[in-house]
Design a protein around this motif. Structure first.
Motif, PDB file in Angstrom:
ATOM      1  N   THR A   1       0.850  -1.193   0.000  1.00 41.00           N
ATOM      2  CA  THR A   1       0.000   0.000   0.000  1.00 41.00           C
ATOM      3  C   THR A   1       0.883   1.239   0.000  1.00 41.00           C
ATOM      4  N   PHE A   2       0.668   2.109  -0.978  1.00 40.40           N
ATOM      5  CA  PHE A   2       1.468   3.322  -1.170  1.00 40.40           C
ATOM      6  C   PHE A   2       0.524   4.518  -1.088  1.00 40.40           C
ATOM      7  N   ILE A   3       0.732   5.401  -0.100  1.00 33.76           N
ATOM      8  CA  ILE A   3      -0.114   6.578   0.105  1.00 33.76           C
ATOM      9  C   ILE A   3       0.638   7.829  -0.340  1.00 33.76           C
ATOM     10  N   CYS A   4      -0.067   8.688  -1.049  1.00 33.51           N
ATOM     11  CA  CYS A   4       0.548   9.925  -1.538  1.00 33.51           C
ATOM     12  C   CYS A   4       0.982  10.813  -0.375  1.00 33.51           C
ATOM     13  N   ASN A   5       2.163  11.386  -0.501  1.00 37.52           N
ATOM     14  CA  ASN A   5       2.687  12.319   0.497  1.00 37.52           C
ATOM     15  C   ASN A   5       2.568  13.740  -0.054  1.00 37.52           C
ATOM     16  N   PRO A   6       1.640  14.549   0.463  1.00 42.20           N
ATOM     17  CA  PRO A   6       1.453  15.906  -0.086  1.00 42.20           C
ATOM     18  C   PRO A   6       2.605  16.848   0.230  1.00 42.20           C
ATOM     19  N   ASN A   7       3.508  16.424   1.104  1.00 38.62           N
ATOM     20  CA  ASN A   7       4.650  17.282   1.465  1.00 38.62           C
ATOM     21  C   ASN A   7       5.881  17.016   0.613  1.00 38.62           C
ATOM     22  N   ARG A   8       5.734  16.215  -0.437  1.00 38.51           N
ATOM     23  CA  ARG A   8       6.854  15.963  -1.333  1.00 38.51           C
ATOM     24  C   ARG A   8       7.348  17.276  -1.933  1.00 38.51           C
ATOM     25  N   SER A   9       8.645  17.336  -2.183  1.00 35.11           N
ATOM     26  CA  SER A   9       9.224  18.580  -2.721  1.00 35.11           C
ATOM     27  C   SER A   9       8.644  18.914  -4.087  1.00 35.11           C
TER      28      SER A   9
ATOM     29  N   VAL B   1      14.579   0.006   0.476  1.00 35.75           N
ATOM     30  CA  VAL B   1      14.886   0.488  -0.869  1.00 35.75           C
ATOM     31  C   VAL B   1      13.901   1.562  -1.307  1.00 35.75           C
ATOM     32  N   LEU B   2      12.677   1.516  -0.788  1.00 35.61           N
ATOM     33  CA  LEU B   2      11.639   2.454  -1.211  1.00 35.61           C
ATOM     34  C   LEU B   2      11.734   3.793  -0.482  1.00 35.61           C
ATOM     35  N   ARG B   3      12.866   4.064   0.128  1.00 34.41           N
ATOM     36  CA  ARG B   3      13.083   5.318   0.834  1.00 34.41           C
ATOM     37  C   ARG B   3      13.006   6.522  -0.105  1.00 34.41           C
ATOM     38  N   LEU B   4      13.307   6.303  -1.390  1.00 35.93           N
ATOM     39  CA  LEU B   4      13.351   7.430  -2.327  1.00 35.93           C
ATOM     40  C   LEU B   4      11.976   8.063  -2.537  1.00 35.93           C
ATOM     41  N   PHE B   5      10.889   7.382  -2.132  1.00 40.14           N
ATOM     42  CA  PHE B   5       9.551   7.945  -2.303  1.00 40.14           C
ATOM     43  C   PHE B   5       9.142   8.815  -1.120  1.00 40.14           C
ATOM     44  N   ASP B   6       9.840   8.693   0.005  1.00 43.28           N
ATOM     45  CA  ASP B   6       9.562   9.504   1.188  1.00 43.28           C
ATOM     46  C   ASP B   6       8.054   9.553   1.473  1.00 43.28           C
ATOM     47  N   ALA B   7       7.444   8.381   1.620  1.00 44.33           N
ATOM     48  CA  ALA B   7       6.005   8.296   1.830  1.00 44.33           C
ATOM     49  C   ALA B   7       5.686   7.034   2.612  1.00 44.33           C
ATOM     50  N   HIS B   8       4.420   6.900   2.987  1.00 39.52           N
ATOM     51  CA  HIS B   8       3.956   5.689   3.666  1.00 39.52           C
ATOM     52  C   HIS B   8       3.807   4.574   2.636  1.00 39.52           C
ATOM     53  N   ILE B   9       4.663   3.571   2.701  1.00 38.15           N
ATOM     54  CA  ILE B   9       4.596   2.412   1.808  1.00 38.15           C
ATOM     55  C   ILE B   9       4.635   1.164   2.684  1.00 38.15           C
ATOM     56  N   ASN B  10       3.473   0.622   2.932  1.00 38.07           N
ATOM     57  CA  ASN B  10       3.342  -0.560   3.780  1.00 38.07           C
ATOM     58  C   ASN B  10       3.480  -1.823   2.923  1.00 38.07           C
ATOM     59  N   ILE B  11       4.363  -2.733   3.342  1.00 41.41           N
ATOM     60  CA  ILE B  11       4.589  -3.986   2.628  1.00 41.41           C
ATOM     61  C   ILE B  11       4.280  -5.138   3.566  1.00 41.41           C
ATOM     62  N   GLU B  12       3.420  -6.043   3.106  1.00 38.13           N
ATOM     63  CA  GLU B  12       3.060  -7.212   3.893  1.00 38.13           C
ATOM     64  C   GLU B  12       3.328  -8.472   3.088  1.00 38.13           C
ATOM     65  N   HIS B  13       3.839  -9.480   3.758  1.00 34.48           N
ATOM     66  CA  HIS B  13       4.045 -10.789   3.128  1.00 34.48           C
ATOM     67  C   HIS B  13       2.761 -11.595   3.251  1.00 34.48           C
ATOM     68  N   CYS B  14       2.236 -12.051   2.124  1.00 32.78           N
ATOM     69  CA  CYS B  14       0.993 -12.830   2.119  1.00 32.78           C
ATOM     70  C   CYS B  14       1.328 -14.275   2.491  1.00 32.78           C
ATOM     71  N   SER B  15       1.394 -14.531   3.769  1.00 34.52           N
ATOM     72  CA  SER B  15       1.860 -15.833   4.234  1.00 34.52           C
ATOM     73  C   SER B  15       0.738 -16.827   4.466  1.00 34.52           C
ATOM     74  N   SER B  16      -0.481 -16.354   4.660  1.00 34.02           N
ATOM     75  CA  SER B  16      -1.591 -17.240   4.989  1.00 34.02           C
ATOM     76  C   SER B  16      -2.481 -17.477   3.780  1.00 34.02           C
ATOM     77  N   ILE B  17      -2.859 -18.720   3.543  1.00 30.85           N
ATOM     78  CA  ILE B  17      -3.771 -19.043   2.448  1.00 30.85           C
ATOM     79  C   ILE B  17      -5.152 -18.470   2.702  1.00 30.85           C
TER      80      ILE B  17
END
Length: 362
Positions: free
Chosen positions: A15-23, A168-184
């Motif tokens: 999930t990637f949320i837009c950061n309105p404070n981006r330069s 690695v996704l630091r270059l976006f300077d935003a909320h980027i939540n990553i989850e591993h889909c481990s459960s069927i």
């Protein structure tokens, strides 16, 4: 669910949320403007960031080679866009790989102050481990770090408050939540979640008869941010590879659209569907007889109400043969693709202008 049937459960839910404070947004605001005053600017910047993120995932392979992917754009109640992405990987994530792909800890403020500040500003949330994979979250005594968050006074926040992310996704300077889909068990929920569409609710108390058209229009709320996104023709949903919808119906139960001009024709000869076209191609094509219905789009295209075998180049023996179309060897691969109809050139613009000249009123 077609992807799940072919490739199994997804590997990553992002999930990637837009950061309105981006330069890029702040530097292009006019005097006394705020980001919420420029939905066009937010839409353009976020669209570019989503494209960049998908390139990192599919082309740069930051998580490994991806077999397929899909995403949907949604809008929060206050108007900011965000994207939900599902990724299926060639090589499944093993337990030993999780810590190298997904981090749920506060970075070292001395060794990596930039990432520490990004996580502190964007990736802190209330503890919510129920229903999620248990990632490594070391306490301070075991080598973990803390961050100071201003919330009713300054307080120290530990790793239990960190939303899982990828460094690695630091270059976006935003909320980027990553989850591993481990459960069927999560497959149905995840696949349904990113295709659910916008939240909608409407109610009314009326004495008169219900007007369904008015009810639909009043219940279909589109925010200013979503309206700008649609005006700019940015995609709301994308997936790769494409999924072709196949009709399933009983005999003479296919959907038919009647007009005053085609009533008699459609009654005497119902329109062809993909199912009836599958019956027809199996009568003449021995290879089609070996396929199941859902396998047909892999080898055939559906055009002009019938299935046609996909064009392939069997057993090429040289580069010149690859550039040969209908006995003619073209100078470049591009011209050969044009001859096969795989590419378009500027000729369609000339044809458009020529037709405009013929139909122009004098």
């Amino acid at each position: 669910m077609t992807y799940v049937r072919l490739y199994g459960k997804p590997d990553i839910f992002l999930t990637f949320i837009c950061n309105p404070n981006r330069s890029e947004i702040q530097e292009n605001l006019y005097q006394d403007q705020r980001p919420q005053d420029r939905h066009d600017l937010i839409a353009r910047v976020f669209h570019l960031k989503v494209k960049k993120l998908m390139d990192l995932i599919t082309k740069s392979k930051i998580f490994g080679s991806a077999k397929c992917s899909m995403y949907s754009i949604e809008w929060q109640k206050r108007g900011l866009p965000h994207v939900h992405i599902l990724i299926w990987l060639e090589n499944k994530i093993r337990p030993d790989d999780i810590d190298s792909l997904i981090c749920a800890e506060i970075p070292d403020p001395i060794q990596d102050p930039i990432l520490h500040e990004i996580v502190r500003k964007n990736m802190i949330h209330g503890p919510c481990e129920d229903g999620y994979p248990n990632y490594r979250r070391r306490c301070i005594k075991s080598g973990g770090f803390s961050a100071k968050i201003s919330c009713n006074g300054v307080s120290d926040i530990g790793n239990q408050w960190v939303v899982p992310y990828n460094p690695v996704l630091r270059l976006f300077d935003a909320h980027i939540n990553i989850e591993h889909c481990s459960s069927i068990k999560a497959i149905k929920y995840i696949c349904k979640y990113i295709n659910k569409g916008s939240d909608q609710a409407t109610f009314s108390v009326e004495k008169q008869s219900k007007d369904e058209i008015t009810s639909y229009q009043s219940g279909r709320y589109v925010s200013s941010s979503e309206a700008v996104w649609r005006i700019l023709s940015f995609p709301i949903h994308e997936r790769y590879p494409s999924v072709f919808h196949l009709s399933v119906h009983l005999e003479n139960d296919q959907r038919v659209y009647f007009t005053t001009n085609n009533v008699t024709e459609n009654i005497s000869k119902p329109p062809t569907t993909t199912l009836t076209a599958f019956f027809e191609v199996c009568k003449t094509d021995s290879f089609a007889k070996t396929l199941l219905y859902h396998e047909v789009p892999k080898y055939y295209t559906y055009n002009n109400s019938k299935f046609n075998r996909r064009k392939r180049v069997p057993g090429p023996t040289s580069f010149n043969q690859l550039k040969t179309v209908n006995g003619q060897c073209y100078l470049t691969f591009q011209s050969a693709c044009l001859a096969l109809g795989l590419l378009e050139d500027d000729k369609h613009w000339d044809d458009t202008m020529s037709k405009a000249v013929l139909t122009k009123k004098s």
